[in-house]
Design an enzyme around this catalytic site. Structure first.
Site, mmCIF file in Angstrom:
data_model
loop_
_atom_site.group_PDB
_atom_site.id
_atom_site.type_symbol
_atom_site.label_atom_id
_atom_site.label_comp_id
_atom_site.label_asym_id
_atom_site.label_seq_id
_atom_site.Cartn_x
_atom_site.Cartn_y
_atom_site.Cartn_z
ATOM 1 N N ARG A 20 29.842 32.962 37.746
ATOM 2 C CA ARG A 20 29.647 34.128 37.071
ATOM 3 C C ARG A 20 28.123 35.034 36.780
ATOM 4 N NH1 ARG A 20 33.984 34.108 34.008
ATOM 5 N NH2 ARG A 20 33.726 36.828 33.411
ATOM 6 N N ASP A 52 45.403 27.577 37.687
ATOM 7 C CA ASP A 52 44.624 28.607 35.956
ATOM 8 C C ASP A 52 45.352 27.511 34.766
ATOM 9 O OD1 ASP A 52 43.522 29.398 34.411
ATOM 10 O OD2 ASP A 52 44.419 32.068 34.933
ATOM 11 N N CYS A 60 39.571 28.922 36.694
ATOM 12 C CA CYS A 60 38.130 29.851 36.529
ATOM 13 C C CYS A 60 37.715 29.557 34.927
ATOM 14 C CB CYS A 60 38.374 30.990 35.980
ATOM 15 S SG CYS A 60 39.990 31.051 34.757
ATOM 16 N N HIS A 96 41.379 39.644 36.321
ATOM 17 C CA HIS A 96 40.141 38.969 35.909
ATOM 18 C C HIS A 96 38.855 39.697 37.522
ATOM 19 C CE1 HIS A 96 36.923 37.165 33.320
ATOM 20 N NE2 HIS A 96 38.033 35.942 33.615
ATOM 21 N N ARG A 141 36.530 43.397 27.143
ATOM 22 C CA ARG A 141 37.268 42.599 27.519
ATOM 23 C C ARG A 141 38.403 42.537 26.451
ATOM 24 N NH1 ARG A 141 37.929 35.657 27.684
ATOM 25 N NH2 ARG A 141 37.205 35.915 29.865
ATOM 26 N N GLN A 156 35.621 37.184 36.969
ATOM 27 C CA GLN A 156 35.657 36.299 37.981
ATOM 28 C C GLN A 156 36.092 35.980 39.732
ATOM 29 O OE1 GLN A 156 35.960 33.080 35.502
ATOM 30 N NE2 GLN A 156 36.067 32.062 37.863
HETATM 31 N N1 CP Z 1 36.635 31.361 33.540
HETATM 32 C C1 CP Z 1 36.431 32.963 31.669
HETATM 33 O O1 CP Z 1 36.922 34.117 31.762
HETATM 34 O O2 CP Z 1 36.603 32.271 31.013
HETATM 35 P P1 CP Z 1 36.203 33.407 29.249
HETATM 36 O O3 CP Z 1 37.856 32.942 28.349
HETATM 37 O O4 CP Z 1 35.547 31.359 28.355
HETATM 38 O O5 CP Z 1 35.086 34.098 29.750
#
Ligand code: CP
Length: 299
Positions: A284, A217, A256, A130, A103, A133
């Site tokens: 997920r 989001d 998400c 993402h 990430r 997701q």
């Molecule tokens: N949706 C998501 O990626 O959540 P986090 O940021 O908690 O990993």
């Protein structure tokens, strides 16, 4: 050559469809308590430049359930935070572990990492995309509605990484995407005019009217929290019951998470029976298990 998952387009449509089917099968195995150690003795390294709850826990628990183990690496605790180049880290970790999730603040960091990695790399979210997701979101829609092709999906809010990922997905899974964002918060130019399945509309109502799925989001994604002008710009873009009622009667609501209750979504919608956000977050786990299985057996 290692296969990577940096964007949905790294996989063929049939690979993605098979992956969703496998995720649903893995979910059933998990719920039945049936062991499925398909990645025994494999090690996952997880690099997080930004915070996470769902991504970290789902990858870590997922690899454990597949019989492997995982390592959490943050810049604060590694040489990455002291300036070691990403391309050197990529070459070192490839000698020690089997698969990497990263990430990063910038998609370019993830792309560069993968360029120098001999082992599979997965995008755990960037400023641009993402894709993990989206695997969970598509799985959730398929579970709830049987199919995604031809569905009408409304994205309301910030044209940032989740919106851009839905734009990418619409061309691959052939659903119709209507996007409503404030004028100054449209997706980046790279994603405008991306494919014929996307329509930009003037208002949340225009996007939601007749939709099978409604998605939003946060208005301040990680790194934008100090930009207080955003809240004013998004006035009228909240997903609330009055807006959701304009969608199909059997429409579902996705987010998400984490959600900022009272901003992009109100309490009633998040806890409404049409909301599938908790199932979505749980997916997920299953979709990323399918992803790791696939990458480790195809690299
Ligand atoms: N949706 C998501 O990626 O959540 P986090 O940021 O908690 O990993």
């Amino acid at each position: 050559m290692a296969r990577h998952f940096l964007r949905l387009g790294d996989f063929s449509v049939s690979e993605l469809r098979d992956l969703i089917s496998r995720a649903i099968e893995l979910k059933r195995l998990q719920q039945e308590g049936a062991p499925h150690p398909t990645c025994a003795h494999k090690t996952l390294a997880m690099i997080f430049e930004l915070s996470s709850t769902r991504t970290r826990v789902s990858f870590e628990a997922g690899m454990a359930q597949l019989g492997g183990q995982s390592l959490f690496l943050s810049p604060r605790d590694t040489q990455l935070g002291r300036g070691e180049p990403i391309k050197d880290t990529a070459r070192v970790l490839a000698k020690m572990v089997d698969i990497v999730m990263i990430r990063a603040k910038d998609q370019s960091t993830i792309d560069e990492y993968a360029q120098y990695s001999d082992i599979p790399v997965m995008n755990g979210m960037s400023n641009e995309l993402h894709p993990c997701q989206l695997l969970a979101d598509i799985m959730t829609i398929v579970e709830a509605q049987g199919e995604i092709e031809g569905r009408q999906i409304a994205f309301i809010g910030d044209g940032y990484n989740m919106c851009q990922s839905f734009i990418e997905a619409s061309g691959i899974f052939e659903f119709e995407l209507k996007v409503a964002t404030p004028p100054d918060y449209r997706p980046s130019a790279k994603y405008l005019g991306h494919n014929q399945h996307v329509e930009f509309v003037d208002s949340p109502s225009a996007a939601v009217n007749g939709a099978n799925v409604v998605v939003t989001d946060v208005w301040s994604s990680m790194g934008h929290e100090d930009d207080t002008d955003r809240i004013n710009a998004f006035d009228g873009f909240q997903v609330n019951s009055a807006l959701l009622d304009q969608a199909q009667s059997d429409a579902i609501f996705l987010h998400c998470l984490p959600a900022h209750r009272g901003e992009e979504v109100d309490d009633l919608v998040l806890d409404d029976p049409r909301s599938v956000v908790w199932e979505e977050s749980g997916n997920r786990l299953h979709s990323q298990k399918a992803l790791m299985e696939f990458l480790l057996s195809n690299s």
